[in-house]
Design a protein around this motif. Structure first.
Motif, PDB file in Angstrom:
ATOM      1  N   SER A   1       7.251  34.898  -4.495  1.00 50.13           N
ATOM      2  CA  SER A   1       7.506  34.403  -5.806  1.00 50.13           C
ATOM      3  C   SER A   1       7.794  35.303  -6.808  1.00 50.13           C
ATOM      4  O   SER A   1       8.666  35.060  -7.971  1.00 50.13           O
ATOM      5  CB  SER A   1       6.093  33.868  -6.170  1.00 50.13           C
ATOM      6  N   LEU A   2       7.240  36.612  -6.897  1.00 49.25           N
ATOM      7  CA  LEU A   2       7.849  37.517  -7.831  1.00 49.25           C
ATOM      8  C   LEU A   2       9.522  37.943  -7.521  1.00 49.25           C
ATOM      9  O   LEU A   2       9.934  38.027  -8.492  1.00 49.25           O
ATOM     10  CB  LEU A   2       6.867  38.947  -7.464  1.00 49.25           C
ATOM     11  N   ILE A   3       9.715  38.020  -6.130  1.00 50.68           N
ATOM     12  CA  ILE A   3      11.186  38.133  -5.961  1.00 50.68           C
ATOM     13  C   ILE A   3      11.939  37.167  -6.451  1.00 50.68           C
ATOM     14  O   ILE A   3      13.053  37.327  -7.076  1.00 50.68           O
ATOM     15  CB  ILE A   3      11.395  38.373  -4.643  1.00 50.68           C
ATOM     16  N   LYS A   4      11.509  35.752  -6.485  1.00 53.28           N
ATOM     17  CA  LYS A   4      12.186  34.829  -6.933  1.00 53.28           C
ATOM     18  C   LYS A   4      12.672  34.955  -8.208  1.00 53.28           C
ATOM     19  O   LYS A   4      13.533  34.714  -8.844  1.00 53.28           O
ATOM     20  CB  LYS A   4      11.690  33.516  -6.362  1.00 53.28           C
ATOM     21  N   GLU A   5      11.378  35.106  -9.116  1.00 60.74           N
ATOM     22  CA  GLU A   5      11.279  35.060 -10.399  1.00 60.74           C
ATOM     23  C   GLU A   5      12.225  36.179 -11.061  1.00 60.74           C
ATOM     24  O   GLU A   5      13.182  35.934 -11.854  1.00 60.74           O
ATOM     25  CB  GLU A   5       9.858  35.252 -10.676  1.00 60.74           C
ATOM     26  N   TYR A   6      12.204  37.355 -10.499  1.00 64.67           N
ATOM     27  CA  TYR A   6      13.283  38.592 -10.598  1.00 64.67           C
ATOM     28  C   TYR A   6      14.538  38.099 -10.414  1.00 64.67           C
ATOM     29  O   TYR A   6      15.486  38.444 -11.462  1.00 64.67           O
ATOM     30  CB  TYR A   6      12.724  39.695 -10.120  1.00 64.67           C
ATOM     31  N   GLU A   7      14.969  37.518  -9.210  1.00 61.04           N
ATOM     32  CA  GLU A   7      16.370  37.299  -9.072  1.00 61.04           C
ATOM     33  C   GLU A   7      16.740  36.305  -9.996  1.00 61.04           C
ATOM     34  O   GLU A   7      17.689  36.070 -10.599  1.00 61.04           O
ATOM     35  CB  GLU A   7      16.394  36.662  -7.746  1.00 61.04           C
ATOM     36  N   ASP A   8      15.941  35.279 -10.326  1.00 59.07           N
ATOM     37  CA  ASP A   8      16.303  34.157 -11.216  1.00 59.07           C
ATOM     38  C   ASP A   8      16.461  34.681 -12.817  1.00 59.07           C
ATOM     39  O   ASP A   8      17.480  34.323 -13.436  1.00 59.07           O
ATOM     40  CB  ASP A   8      15.196  32.999 -11.459  1.00 59.07           C
ATOM     41  N   ASN A   9      15.849  35.649 -12.948  1.00 57.83           N
ATOM     42  CA  ASN A   9      15.990  36.184 -14.271  1.00 57.83           C
ATOM     43  C   ASN A   9      16.982  37.352 -14.374  1.00 57.83           C
ATOM     44  O   ASN A   9      17.846  37.376 -15.610  1.00 57.83           O
ATOM     45  CB  ASN A   9      14.704  37.021 -14.720  1.00 57.83           C
ATOM     46  N   HIS A  10      17.320  38.098 -13.494  1.00 57.09           N
ATOM     47  CA  HIS A  10      18.506  39.035 -13.615  1.00 57.09           C
ATOM     48  C   HIS A  10      19.585  38.802 -12.766  1.00 57.09           C
ATOM     49  O   HIS A  10      20.670  39.304 -13.104  1.00 57.09           O
ATOM     50  CB  HIS A  10      17.931  40.388 -12.770  1.00 57.09           C
ATOM     51  N   PHE A  11      19.789  37.715 -11.937  1.00 55.68           N
ATOM     52  CA  PHE A  11      20.927  37.421 -11.089  1.00 55.68           C
ATOM     53  C   PHE A  11      21.587  36.163 -11.505  1.00 55.68           C
ATOM     54  O   PHE A  11      22.566  35.714 -11.400  1.00 55.68           O
ATOM     55  CB  PHE A  11      20.593  37.552  -9.795  1.00 55.68           C
ATOM     56  N   ALA A  12      20.612  35.484 -12.725  1.00 52.39           N
ATOM     57  CA  ALA A  12      21.271  34.178 -13.103  1.00 52.39           C
ATOM     58  C   ALA A  12      22.541  34.134 -13.525  1.00 52.39           C
ATOM     59  O   ALA A  12      23.416  33.188 -13.690  1.00 52.39           O
ATOM     60  CB  ALA A  12      20.149  33.579 -14.271  1.00 52.39           C
ATOM     61  N   THR A  13      23.106  35.185 -14.514  1.00 50.73           N
ATOM     62  CA  THR A  13      24.346  35.166 -14.907  1.00 50.73           C
ATOM     63  C   THR A  13      25.446  35.084 -13.759  1.00 50.73           C
ATOM     64  O   THR A  13      26.530  34.872 -14.145  1.00 50.73           O
ATOM     65  CB  THR A  13      24.602  36.379 -15.676  1.00 50.73           C
ATOM     66  N   ALA A  14      25.108  35.731 -12.693  1.00 51.27           N
ATOM     67  CA  ALA A  14      26.192  35.769 -11.844  1.00 51.27           C
ATOM     68  C   ALA A  14      26.132  34.661 -10.689  1.00 51.27           C
ATOM     69  O   ALA A  14      27.194  34.269 -10.069  1.00 51.27           O
ATOM     70  CB  ALA A  14      25.914  36.964 -10.922  1.00 51.27           C
ATOM     71  N   HIS A  15      25.055  33.784 -10.685  1.00 50.70           N
ATOM     72  CA  HIS A  15      24.853  32.688  -9.827  1.00 50.70           C
ATOM     73  C   HIS A  15      25.940  31.747 -10.115  1.00 50.70           C
ATOM     74  O   HIS A  15      26.599  31.554 -11.253  1.00 50.70           O
ATOM     75  CB  HIS A  15      23.709  32.017  -9.806  1.00 50.70           C
TER      76      HIS A  15
END
Length: 127
Positions: free
Chosen positions: A43-57
């Protein structure tokens, strides 16, 4: 709770990826201490990825360019993973990513699979 902590930066993220990857061979049973730890870390990893990789998705080629420009990766590293010509063709939107390429890149670069599976346009017809 068993040395789990918030993910504030890329070092924390890398730590969490390393911790959770230990469970990939044998996923722990739900409700056990390891199962709870796996669930919390995921869950922590998903939240971090959503917040930090969202611009690239959204566009897998943009994600790869982002990894090269902002995450300390290189085109040479990508070429070592999937082949020199393939890396160049993918980054130039000539060749599409294959499922096998996506698996390799995601595993080696700790990029979420969803970041590389979106549809995108090629610059010219492939085939």
């Amino acid at each position: 709770m068993m040395d789990v902590r918030p993910l504030h930066n890329e070092q924390d993220y890398d730590w969490a990826i390393g911790e959770v990857s230990r469970y990939f061979e044998t996923e722990p049973t739900l409700g056990t201490p390891d199962g709870d730890r796996f669930e919390v870390l995921s869950s922590l990893i998903k939240e971090y990825e959503d917040n930090h990789f969202a611009t690239a998705h959204g566009d897998p080629v943009d994600v790869l360019h982002f990894a090269i420009e902002s995450m300390g990766r290189s085109q040479a590293e990508l070429a070592a993973l999937i082949g020199r010509n393939r890396a160049s063709e993918i980054l130039n939107r000539v060749r599409p990513l294959t499922l096998e390429m996506i698996r390799i890149i995601c595993k080696e670069w700790n990029i979420p699979v969803s970041a590389l599976t979106g549809q995108y346009e090629l610059g010219r017809a492939y085939g």
